[in-house]
Design a protein around this motif. Structure first.
Motif, PDB file in Angstrom:
ATOM      1  N   UNK A 336       0.846  -1.189   0.000  1.00 48.18           N
ATOM      2  CA  UNK A 336       0.000   0.000   0.000  1.00 48.18           C
ATOM      3  C   UNK A 336       0.886   1.247   0.000  1.00 48.18           C
ATOM      4  N   UNK A 337       0.547   2.217  -0.846  1.00 46.24           N
ATOM      5  CA  UNK A 337       1.316   3.465  -0.902  1.00 46.24           C
ATOM      6  C   UNK A 337       0.366   4.642  -0.671  1.00 46.24           C
ATOM      7  N   UNK A 361       7.595 -15.654 -12.707  1.00 44.82           N
ATOM      8  CA  UNK A 361       6.376 -15.152 -13.315  1.00 44.82           C
ATOM      9  C   UNK A 361       5.304 -14.987 -12.239  1.00 44.82           C
ATOM     10  N   UNK A 362       5.110 -13.768 -11.799  1.00 42.41           N
ATOM     11  CA  UNK A 362       4.051 -13.514 -10.804  1.00 42.41           C
ATOM     12  C   UNK A 362       3.053 -12.538 -11.390  1.00 42.41           C
ATOM     13  N   UNK A 363       1.822 -12.657 -10.941  1.00 37.35           N
ATOM     14  CA  UNK A 363       0.808 -11.715 -11.424  1.00 37.35           C
ATOM     15  C   UNK A 363       0.730 -10.543 -10.455  1.00 37.35           C
ATOM     16  N   UNK A 364       0.868  -9.349 -11.002  1.00 37.02           N
ATOM     17  CA  UNK A 364       0.827  -8.138 -10.170  1.00 37.02           C
ATOM     18  C   UNK A 364      -0.292  -7.235 -10.700  1.00 37.02           C
ATOM     19  N   UNK A 365      -1.082  -6.672  -9.801  1.00 36.09           N
ATOM     20  CA  UNK A 365      -2.176  -5.794 -10.252  1.00 36.09           C
ATOM     21  C   UNK A 365      -2.237  -4.550  -9.376  1.00 36.09           C
ATOM     22  N   UNK A 366      -2.869  -3.506  -9.930  1.00 38.42           N
ATOM     23  CA  UNK A 366      -3.114  -2.298  -9.145  1.00 38.42           C
ATOM     24  C   UNK A 366      -4.614  -2.221  -8.898  1.00 38.42           C
ATOM     25  N   UNK A 367      -5.014  -1.953  -7.667  1.00 37.67           N
ATOM     26  CA  UNK A 367      -6.441  -1.793  -7.390  1.00 37.67           C
ATOM     27  C   UNK A 367      -6.656  -0.544  -6.559  1.00 37.67           C
ATOM     28  N   UNK A 368      -7.670   0.223  -6.961  1.00 38.01           N
ATOM     29  CA  UNK A 368      -8.008   1.432  -6.195  1.00 38.01           C
ATOM     30  C   UNK A 368      -9.476   1.369  -5.789  1.00 38.01           C
ATOM     31  N   UNK A 457      -4.399 -11.987  -8.922  1.00 36.59           N
ATOM     32  CA  UNK A 457      -2.989 -11.615  -8.771  1.00 36.59           C
ATOM     33  C   UNK A 457      -2.333 -12.245  -7.543  1.00 36.59           C
ATOM     34  N   UNK A 458      -1.000 -12.309  -7.578  1.00 29.36           N
ATOM     35  CA  UNK A 458      -0.234 -12.754  -6.418  1.00 29.36           C
ATOM     36  C   UNK A 458       0.103 -11.565  -5.524  1.00 29.36           C
ATOM     37  N   UNK A 459       0.207 -10.408  -6.161  1.00 27.07           N
ATOM     38  CA  UNK A 459       0.580  -9.194  -5.417  1.00 27.07           C
ATOM     39  C   UNK A 459      -0.269  -8.044  -5.949  1.00 27.07           C
ATOM     40  N   UNK A 460      -0.902  -7.324  -5.037  1.00 27.35           N
ATOM     41  CA  UNK A 460      -1.754  -6.202  -5.453  1.00 27.35           C
ATOM     42  C   UNK A 460      -1.232  -4.921  -4.816  1.00 27.35           C
ATOM     43  N   UNK A 461      -1.115  -3.875  -5.648  1.00 22.85           N
ATOM     44  CA  UNK A 461      -0.692  -2.580  -5.123  1.00 22.85           C
ATOM     45  C   UNK A 461      -1.943  -1.729  -4.933  1.00 22.85           C
ATOM     46  N   UNK A 462      -2.123  -1.201  -3.726  1.00 22.59           N
ATOM     47  CA  UNK A 462      -3.328  -0.403  -3.440  1.00 22.59           C
ATOM     48  C   UNK A 462      -2.895   0.925  -2.815  1.00 22.59           C
ATOM     49  N   UNK A 463      -3.867   1.819  -2.604  1.00 18.76           N
ATOM     50  CA  UNK A 463      -3.545   3.020  -1.833  1.00 18.76           C
ATOM     51  C   UNK A 463      -4.073   2.840  -0.399  1.00 18.76           C
ATOM     52  N   UNK A 464      -3.636   3.735   0.493  1.00 16.00           N
ATOM     53  CA  UNK A 464      -3.970   3.547   1.912  1.00 16.00           C
ATOM     54  C   UNK A 464      -5.489   3.537   2.155  1.00 16.00           C
ATOM     55  N   UNK A 465      -6.206   4.381   1.412  1.00  6.62           N
ATOM     56  CA  UNK A 465      -7.650   4.478   1.642  1.00  6.62           C
ATOM     57  C   UNK A 465      -8.316   3.127   1.356  1.00  6.62           C
ATOM     58  N   UNK A 466      -7.924   2.489   0.265  1.00  3.93           N
ATOM     59  CA  UNK A 466      -8.527   1.203  -0.073  1.00  3.93           C
ATOM     60  C   UNK A 466      -8.041   0.120   0.891  1.00  3.93           C
ATOM     61  N   UNK A 468      -7.543   0.194   3.995  1.00  2.18           N
ATOM     62  CA  UNK A 468      -8.342   0.120   5.220  1.00  2.18           C
ATOM     63  C   UNK A 468      -9.653  -0.637   4.947  1.00  2.18           C
ATOM     64  N   UNK A 469     -10.230  -0.415   3.770  1.00  2.00           N
ATOM     65  CA  UNK A 469     -11.469  -1.150   3.434  1.00  2.00           C
ATOM     66  C   UNK A 469     -11.200  -2.649   3.288  1.00  2.00           C
ATOM     67  N   UNK A 470      -9.990  -2.982   2.800  1.00  5.77           N
ATOM     68  CA  UNK A 470      -9.684  -4.406   2.613  1.00  5.77           C
ATOM     69  C   UNK A 470      -9.628  -5.155   3.943  1.00  5.77           C
ATOM     70  N   UNK A 471      -9.462  -4.393   5.018  1.00  9.45           N
ATOM     71  CA  UNK A 471      -9.447  -5.029   6.333  1.00  9.45           C
ATOM     72  C   UNK A 471     -10.849  -5.359   6.827  1.00  9.45           C
ATOM     73  N   UNK A 472     -11.891  -4.904   6.106  1.00  2.00           N
ATOM     74  CA  UNK A 472     -13.257  -5.131   6.589  1.00  2.00           C
ATOM     75  C   UNK A 472     -13.741  -6.531   6.195  1.00  2.00           C
ATOM     76  N   UNK A 473     -14.883  -6.924   6.788  1.00  2.00           N
ATOM     77  CA  UNK A 473     -15.375  -8.299   6.586  1.00  2.00           C
ATOM     78  C   UNK A 473     -15.729  -8.600   5.143  1.00  2.00           C
ATOM     79  N   UNK A 474     -16.230  -7.554   4.413  1.00  2.00           N
ATOM     80  CA  UNK A 474     -16.668  -7.848   3.045  1.00  2.00           C
ATOM     81  C   UNK A 474     -15.564  -7.594   2.011  1.00  2.00           C
ATOM     82  N   UNK A 475     -14.325  -7.698   2.446  1.00  2.00           N
ATOM     83  CA  UNK A 475     -13.207  -7.498   1.529  1.00  2.00           C
ATOM     84  C   UNK A 475     -13.263  -8.511   0.390  1.00  2.00           C
TER      85      UNK A 475
END
Ligand code: SF4
Length: 930
Positions: A336-337, A361-368, A457-466, A468-475
């Motif tokens: 997270x950045x 070979x790893x899958x990397x994605x960006x999610x916002x 993906x094996x690794x996802x790059x997110x921002x800090x705002x997202x 925090x949501x990923x820590x919730x139950x409906x992640x």
């Protein structure tokens, strides 16, 4: 690329124009050079040209000469611009005209007697469509980035002309110095740019009719010949990482030491330097991952922090990767950045580079967050309109062309002007809209594509705002290992994500569909809704005027927090009464729309409009009556001198974000929080308290730089108090003498725009005379361009406020001194800081303001030394902290540099001594060569 001609003929000749002027404002400035050049569009050659210098009534400033390379001597015997009006008008004739940032040239010419009524193509607007994501639409940058180096086709010049250089050149780098920004030269560049844009704007068969519709509906059909239809469809680049080798290495053979150690794989890469601290950091991260722990890691500048966490993270992903199984539930590693810059750096450069090196070979994605993505459904709806303003039309065409180039749909990637950014409000993905318009999860929508790719993906790059949501139950997925970089921003980012602001502008947006759904219908009930919607907006304006009055009566500044005592006041109670009445009107109109029969094609829009209005109503009620778990405050925006433009904003954010952060930390297997600035005076107490972390591994890795030798920190102990009237004069004097001493190369860090403006005004003339370029935030350009110019120009000074204290990475001599005008405290009465202090029963100043200031100060000082070879000085012009109790805390948080506390008189001799006569003379002589 093969293209199919369209029904609009491309003109056989075009005239490019450009003017050089003495100011940006035609009312106060004069034209000092004009160029009009006619091109044959089939051969690309120049047919004829009209390029003339024009007399100026007032002498040219050195700044204008520096920009245009036109001197007073060159203009002495020239006639004024007015004497060229007739021949110029005749020369331009009826041809289509093109110019870069045409509004400027056309308005200048019109004001000075030559209105142009011909069709005009603006290459600035066209470039913004052709390259939607590029960082700058500056002519020189566009030319050097996108135009193929090839000879500019011009015939032999009739006059001895500065076009000479451009006539024989292949790229601007090969041309004679001093030609840039001359009118004739810029027209030639613009012509080459236009030819490249035309190739770029070959669009698909399905996009062309949309573009045609938008252009025609905005009365911009003269732009149509620029767009052609491709014969073969373009292939989009999927938003996956760049091509990586297929062969997988044996994971057991890979260790942190094998990669970052003194004989590691990376030592074979150019520019990689083995660093003991980096290896130790990576080993700590690996241990934290192996033991499923939480760790706080401060890594000073130059440690190589990014690779320090990336290497162990990638190794763990490789080692843990389960055999592919579509049904197995997967957990995903996250980085997270806070800034987009770091996110892009990781996704576009660092991760692909390491994966290539490791041969895996790893899958990397960006999610916002959802709202970052373009909603293609809303875009399709908007394109059905039959009337567009020029601005909106160009914005929509940019989106159409962009969607041909990318799957991403990430609106943050677009380079948008402030005006254009307003239109994204209607077009971003939104939960309400998704629920009503695409209940079955439209698989072609950018947001759904991004989520799909993130799940795979094996690794996802997110921002800090997202995050925090990923820590919730409906992640959308379980969190494996998490690295939080730029962690000093985590609390603020988590809080910003809870924002529920309200404004009159937002209400108008919410009410717009009510009017659109009903205004064409004749029935009295529909007309009733239209009238009600309008009167609700009007009444809200009145309510807001009452709130503005309340605010100005209560507070000396433009911000007022609605704390319990303000809420108890009779005046606020009156506002609550008025607001409650208004809210019932809003509920009433929602009811009317709920009961209204609509065509099935409009049903989704109606439901969406109701949901949005209900959300507004709920948030408004919460604001009126208060919520102990939220911080709510009023802000009067007075950006414009015109009081009718002033607006009141109701801000509303969560008071405590620690519960959401706690969820995040418990839901991830292991977490590493890192930054160059996490500690205060060498301990983690502050950040742990702010993030609600009780137990964590703690590491501090000092910088690999030799600060004692590389950095001098000079604290001026006799500077006047910043509130003393003499302070401004003192500042101006210091900026002039320091800039002259180091021949520019200076970054000035401020805490207010007014101070930037004052120093700019006070130093501009003197520094121009000294051939030192002055770049100032909100005065000479945007942040990105100014930083680039500062880096390239060497002899320049850059002045900026808070956004310049971080994220500037300029190794080398361009940045040799940093001047800190005032310690970067948050403004007094910051509602968030005050509310937190009240809630946690802690001191606003010592427990929150001082630590925040120290972290920011450390970031600002960190701009100076960016590589082993950097050398320079930090000057602090605000000595008040030396006498304060927190003074020692500040001193102990500074990097281990050479610190000198001394008088203003000693400042220049000490700095002279630090750099040495020879170095300063060298810089001075470089300056005279410019
Ligand atoms: S799923 Fe949502 S964001 Fe995507 S197109 Fe549909 S409404 Fe728009």
């Amino acid at each position: 690329m093969k293209t199919t001609p369209t029904n609009k003929k491309f003109p056989s000749t075009l005239v490019g124009i450009d003017v050089e002027t003495t100011s940006l404002d035609p009312k106060t400035g004069e034209i000092i050079e004009v160029a009009a050049i006619r091109f044959d569009t089939k051969t690309g050659r120049v047919i004829d040209r009209y390029v003339e210098l024009c007399q100026s009534r007032a002498p040219l400033s050195s700044e204008i000469t520096a920009i245009t390379h036109i001197t007073n001597e060159m203009l002495t015997d020239k006639p004024p611009f007015s004497s060229y009006l007739k021949p110029l008008k005749k020369f331009i004739g009826r041809d289509t005209v093109f110019a870069h940032n045409a509004t400027f040239d056309i308005s200048y010419l019109a004001y000075h007697g030559l209105p142009i009524t011909n069709p005009v193509w603006d290459t600035f607007a066209l470039a913004s469509i052709a390259w939607p994501e590029t960082e700058s639409y500056n002519l020189g940058l566009l030319y050097s980035t996108y135009v193929e180096p090839a000879a500019v086709p011009v015939n032999k010049p009739k006059k001895q002309l500065r076009l000479k250089a451009a006539a024989k050149q292949s790229s601007p780098k090969d041309t004679e110095p001093g030609q840039e920004h001359r009118a004739g030269y810029d027209v030639l560049l613009t012509w080459r740019l236009l030819q490249t844009i035309r190739q770029k704007l070959a669009v698909s068969k399905s996009s062309y009719p949309k573009i045609k519709h938008v252009l025609e509906s905005a009365e911009l059909r003269h732009y149509l010949p620029i767009f052609t239809i491709q014969s073969a469809p373009q292939t989009k680049t999927p938003p996956a990482p760049p091509a990586q080798p297929n062969k997988s290495s044996d994971p057991s053979s890979l260790t942190v030491e094998n990669i970052l150690g003194p004989q590691g794989l990376l030592t074979k890469q150019p520019h990689f330097v083995y660093r003991e601290q980096q290896l130790a950091l990576a080993q700590s991260v690996m241990n934290v991952f192996n033991n499923d722990e939480i760790a706080l890691i401060e890594a000073g500048t130059g440690t190589g922090k990014t690779y320090g966490y990336l290497v162990p993270l990638l190794l763990r992903i490789i080692q843990d990767k389960p055999p592919a199984s579509p049904t197995a539930s997967r957990s995903v590693s996250i980085i997270s950045t806070y800034t987009k810059h770091l996110q892009d750096q990781l996704f576009d450069h660092d991760i692909p580079q390491l994966l290539r090196l490791l041969n895996v070979d790893l899958k990397v994605a960006v999610l916002k967050g959802r709202r970052n993505y373009l909603c293609t459904g809303r875009l399709a709806q908007t394109l059905q309109k039959t009337k567009f303003s020029t601005e909106e039309a160009l914005f929509l065409i940019k989106l159409i062309v962009w969607l041909e180039q990318t799957f991403s749909g990430d609106l943050e990637r677009l380079n948008l002007s402030h005006q254009a950014a307003r239109y994204t409000y209607h077009l971003h993905a939104d939960a309400v809209s998704c629920r009503h318009n695409c209940p079955s999860h439209n698989p072609t929508c950018p947001y759904n594509v991004a989520r799909y790719l993130a799940r795979q993906a094996d690794l996802v790059i997110v921002n800090h705002a997202l995050l925090v949501q990923l820590g919730s139950d409906d992640s959308i997925f379980a969190l494996d290992r998490t690295v939080i970089d730029e962690a000093h921003h985590l609390e603020d980012a988590a809080r910003d994500a809870t924002t529920r602001d309200l404004s009159a502008h937002m209400l108008a947006e919410v009410m717009a569909p009510f009017v659109q759904l009903t205004k064409k219908k004749d029935s009295p009930s529909h007309q009733h809704i239209v009238q009600e919607a309008q009167s609700i907006i009007d009444e809200y304006q009145q309510l807001f005027s009452a709130v503005a009055k309340f605010l100005t009566d209560q507070a000396r500044i433009n911000i007022l927090r609605l704390n319990p005592s303000v809420r108890r006041s009779t005046k606020w109670q009156r506002i609550v009464e008025q607001g409650t009445g208004w809210r019932s009107r809003l509920q009433f109109i929602i009811g009317l729309l709920q009961g209204m029969a609509t065509k099935s094609s409009e049903e989704n829009k109606r439901r969406e409009a109701i949901s949005e209005a209900e959300k507004f109503s709920r948030n408004f009620e919460a604001f009126l009556h208060g919520d102990p778990n939220r911080i709510q405050w009023l802000e009067l925006s007075t950006w414009s001198p015109n009081p009718t433009d002033h607006a009141v904003y109701l801000h509303d954010v969560s008071l405590s974000v620690q519960p959401s952060l706690a969820n995040l930390f418990t839901s991830t297997k292991s977490a590493v929080l890192t930054s160059a600035t996490l500690t205060i005076g060498g301990n983690y107490d502050y950040i742990k308290r702010r993030l609600g972390i009780n137990t964590a591994q703690e590491f501090i890795y000092g910088s690999s730089f030799d600060y004692k030798k590389q950095m001098l920190i000079y604290i001026v102990d006799d500077a006047p108090n910043p509130y003393d009237p003499s302070y401004q004069k003192f500042l101006t004097k210091q900026f002039i003498s320091l800039s002259k001493l180091t021949s520019g190369r200076l970054l000035g860090l401020f805490t207010s725009h007014q101070a930037v403006k004052d120093v700019y005004g006070g130093t501009n003339k003197e520094l121009n005379k000294a051939n030192i370029k002055l770049l100032a935030q909100k005065i000479t350009g945007g942040r990105h361009n100014m930083i680039k110019k500062f880096q390239q120009t060497h002899a320049s000074i850059l002045l900026g406020t808070y956004s310049f204290w971080e994220g500037i990475d300029i190794p080398g001599e361009s940045l040799s001194s940093v001047v800190i005008v005032k310690l970067p405290f948050s403004p007094p009465h910051d509602p968030v800081i005050d509310a937190i202090a009240e809630d946690e029963k802690i001191s606003t100043f010592t427990s929150l303001s001082v630590p925040t200031m120290i972290l920011r100060l450390r970031q600002g000082i960190g701009r100076l030394i960016r590589s082993q070879n950097d050398f320079g000085v930090v000057v602090i012009l605000d000595p008040r902290f030396l006498q304060q109790v927190y003074g020692q805390q500040v001193i102990s948080s500074l990097p281990p540099a050479t610190v000198h506390i001394g008088s203003t008189d000693d400042l220049l001799p000490t700095i002279k001594n630090w750099f040495g006569e020879k170095q300063l003379e060298q810089w001075k002589s470089d300056l005279t060569k410019r």
